[in-house]
Design an enzyme around this catalytic site. Structure first.
Site, PDB file in Angstrom:
ATOM      1  N   ASP A 258       0.829  -1.193   0.000  1.00 39.72           N
ATOM      2  CA  ASP A 258       0.000   0.000   0.000  1.00 39.72           C
ATOM      3  C   ASP A 258       0.867   1.248   0.000  1.00 39.72           C
ATOM      4  OD1 ASP A 258      -2.268   1.600   2.147  1.00 39.72           O
ATOM      5  OD2 ASP A 258      -2.524   1.108   0.049  1.00 39.72           O
ATOM      6  N   ASP A 385      -9.517  -0.646   3.721  1.00 37.69           N
ATOM      7  CA  ASP A 385      -8.966  -0.352   5.036  1.00 37.69           C
ATOM      8  C   ASP A 385      -9.814  -0.933   6.125  1.00 37.69           C
ATOM      9  OD1 ASP A 385      -8.128   2.989   3.974  1.00 37.69           O
ATOM     10  OD2 ASP A 385      -7.038   1.101   3.826  1.00 37.69           O
TER      11      ASP A 385
END
Lengths: 467, 232
Positions: A258, A385
């Protein structure tokens, strides 16, 4: 967005304010100027688009002027408010996941593994197990990377229909199939008898309302609730089907990925953001959780790229393009203050690899629907997330020897990570990955609490000592 | 009670929630470090020796108390800087949250976390079947644990206020008093299961700390009387 940057550094991190006392103040001035500029931009865009959208943007404009003066005072409140607006859904999602894990044993039974993690972890030696889990994680990550790139390519070449269809199918699957399984398991756990017709009716209603809410228009609270439920379902699936070490490894690698994908100039996520910015379009509304009211625009025209759904795992659902033009125009002014993008793919079925959906966090002002409200700035967080936070906490509650202590520790760690990330967002004002900090904290606290704190607390409780 | 404190006083203002969570985080970190030390000590020592283990545990507890207070101090420093930032940020030159409120919230944060860690496994086990104290231990285990935890949470809250006040006005003796009180309470808990010895003094100390914190926060006997009378 500017507000966020202005006040967040203040109360989140003393050190930061110390380091940037001057810059901070100048920031504020810049912010207010930029905000005024943005406001005027928005006004112009609003005017231009009120006919096309048919949305009542006019009311926003009058509010905008008053807002500029009040903004400074409201900044602080809004800043903390945004953080809380993100705290609440993340907490809810985690609570749902932990509650399910604790009560429904289905999700902790080992019923096999996904096709994406072909190597088993029940091997004889530790080394073998480590190797297998590394291979598993590598496969999963490469699947995710491929999916992300595929998504970016599709987006770049404007194959919006494909993305649309993809997302719709995956959200369909998620809403109907997974919730059916979930409901079945819950009923089994509590020994509730239920006939098929009732179940069919319930699932049908749930699914259809969900589809409408997420892809089209619907009350904000309902949409948020659906997004949370979907994230929780996805997280549960992950917890069930990923073996131990693989899961932890995947979490770690995903946060690294990420970080790389969002911050590197050639990273796929970053390209995605930039392309969206160039084209003046919103980013993947289907994959993002948003905390404020969004103007819902006709999906067909305005959100070509709106739906990006991974099959089976529609991580991100977002109110379609409501913020479209206004926000995009704002975004063009540099309004893309902060974005986090993450894409996740998860797929349970053997059908196809899961596309990744990314979650983007954006602090874009969203227009409130009532004319009297001052502009509400919303914060957006990607559903990926949510899912990975919940996976972390769920795994902690499922497999930790320290049980609730570990769960609680991970929970607090993730929340603090979220705070820090929002703080950084306020400082840097660009797309930021939301995963790394929180996941790192969570992992550290999980392993530390499980191995170090647990024996200590056990001994203390045994003797009834209090610290 | 601590939870209701949370709901009534903290849940309204998002800033306070953030401070609360950060406070809990700091307590957690202090706990982590102290258990790390204890763990190392245990590993380095003989696991068979009961008395040594107990002694190590006591040492661990004392060390943890000191660490907790140290972290409270660190948190105070952080909040000081945050307040400066908040003041600079707000238009009318005064911060939206005062240092006393922060002290209160920080104390509650510490307390909640400590209470949660002390109680929650107990609660989870209490849901299951079984008899308390079947092996000759006290039967009041759960009850006393609950009371002790509650008193500890309140104490943390009051200590927070006292500690911050001491730091603000540079009265070192206040800070020292808080540390000593904390050590005393923990030490008293060593005398479990002789519950009389530990619970009663703890409650007395808590009452004293409460009164002190109340006075520091600007209250007085008249205020109290007026408040109580006005209600009726």
């Amino acid at each position: 967005m500017t507000e966020l940057s202005a006040h967040l550094p203040q109360f989140q991190h003393g050190q930061l304010t110390e380091n940037f006392p001057d810059t901070h103040l100048s920031n504020t001035n810049d912010n207010s100027e930029r905000r005024r500029h943005d406001n005027s931009e928005r006004r112009r865009n609003d005017n231009a688009e009120s006919e096309t959208n048919g949305q009542p943007q006019n009311n926003v404009q009058q509010v905008v002027e008053q807002d500029e003066e009040e903004d400074e005072e409201l900044t602080l409140k809004y800043g903390a408010k945004h953080v809380i607006m993100l705290f609440v859904p993340v907490t809810l999602c985690m609570v749902v996941v932990v509650a399910t894990i604790k009560s429904v044993s289905f999700y902790t039974r080992k019923d096999g593994q996904l096709i994406y993690t072909p190597f088993t972890e029940e091997t004889e030696t530790v080394g073998q197990r480590a190797l297998n889990s590394i291979l598993n994680a590598a496969i999963m990550i490469s699947v995710i990377i491929v999916m992300t790139i595929l998504l970016v390519v599709l987006y770049k070449y404007r194959c919006y229909k494909v993305i649309h269809g993809w997302l719709i199918i995956s959200s369909l699957l998620l809403l109907f199939f997974f919730s059916f399984i979930y409901l079945g398991e819950v009923f089994k756990t509590y020994n509730v008898a239920m006939d098929y017709i009732t179940v069919a009716l319930m699932i049908w209603n749930f699914g259809v309302v969900g589809m409408i809410c997420i892809h089209w228009k619907g009350p904000l609270r309902l949409q948020q609730a659906y997004l949370i439920m979907i994230s929780a379902l996805m997280a549960l699936v992950f917890i069930k089907y990923l073996p131990e070490w693989t899961a932890w490894l995947i979490l770690a690698v995903i946060s690294v990925y990420d970080l790389v994908a969002v911050l590197c100039p050639k990273g796929p996520l970053r390209m995605l953001v930039e392309t969206a910015q160039e084209r003046n379009e919103t980013l993947f509304p289907a994959l993002i959780y948003s905390s404020t009211m969004i103007w819902l625009v006709n999906m067909a025209e305005e959100d070509p790229e709106a739906q990006r759904k991974s099959k089976n795992s529609a991580f991100n659902k977002q109110a379609p393009a409501s913020r479209t033009q206004n926000e995009d125009a704002e975004a063009d002014d540099g309004g893309f203050s902060q974005e986090w993008q993450q894409q996740r793919d998860n797929r349970i079925g053997p059908i196809e690899s899961t596309p990744e959906s990314r979650a983007a966090v954006q602090a874009l002002p969203s227009n409130s629907q009532t004319s009297e409200d001052p502009e509400e700035r919303g914060v957006k967080l990607g559903l990926g997330d949510f899912i990975f936070y919940s996976v972390l906490v769920g795994k902690a509650s499922a497999t930790a020897s320290g049980d609730w202590n570990t769960t609680l520790a991970c929970f607090v760690a993730i929340l603090i990570g979220l705070c820090l990330t929002l703080l950084l967002l306020a400082i840097f004002k660009k797309a930021l990955p939301a995963l790394p900090i929180s996941i790192t904290f969570g992992l550290v606290f999980y392993f530390a609490t499980d191995n170090l704190v647990q024996p200590f607390m056990d001994q203390l409780a045994f003797h009834q000592f209090y610290i | 009670p601590a939870f209701s404190l949370f709901i009534f006083t903290i849940a309204r203002d998002p800033l306070r929630i953030i401070i609360l969570i950060a406070g809990a985080f700091f307590w957690l970190v202090s706990l982590l470090l102290s258990s790390l030390i204890w763990f190392i000590a245990v590993k380095a020592s003989d696991p068979q020796d009961e008395r040594l283990q107990k002694g190590l545990l006591i040492f661990g507890v004392m060390f943890s108390v000191l660490l907790q207070e140290a972290f409270r101090f660190l948190y105070y420093k952080l909040l000081r800087k945050a307040i400066e930032g908040l003041v600079a940020l707000s238009e009318d030159g005064c911060s939206p949250i005062s240092i006393q409120q922060m002290a209160y919230v920080a104390g509650v944060g510490f307390g909640l976390m400590s209470g949660a860690f002390s109680m929650i496994n107990l609660l989870a086990d209490a849901l299951g079947p079984g008899t308390v104290g079947i092996h000759g231990d006290s039967q009041l285990y759960f009850l006393t644990s609950a009371f002790m935890t509650m008193v500890l949470i309140f104490l943390h809250t009051f200590w927070g206020i006292l500690f911050f006040h001491g730091c603000e006005h540079r009265r070192w003796w206040e800070i020292a008093a808080v540390v000593i009180m904390h050590l005393t309470v923990s030490g008293l808990s060593f005398r479990n299961p002789l519950y009389v010895g530990s619970l009663v003094p703890s409650y007395l100390l808590m009452a004293a700390a409460a009164a002190w914190a109340y006075l520091l926060s600007g209250g007085s006997a008249q205020n109290l009387r007026r408040f109580l009378l006005c209600k009726c």
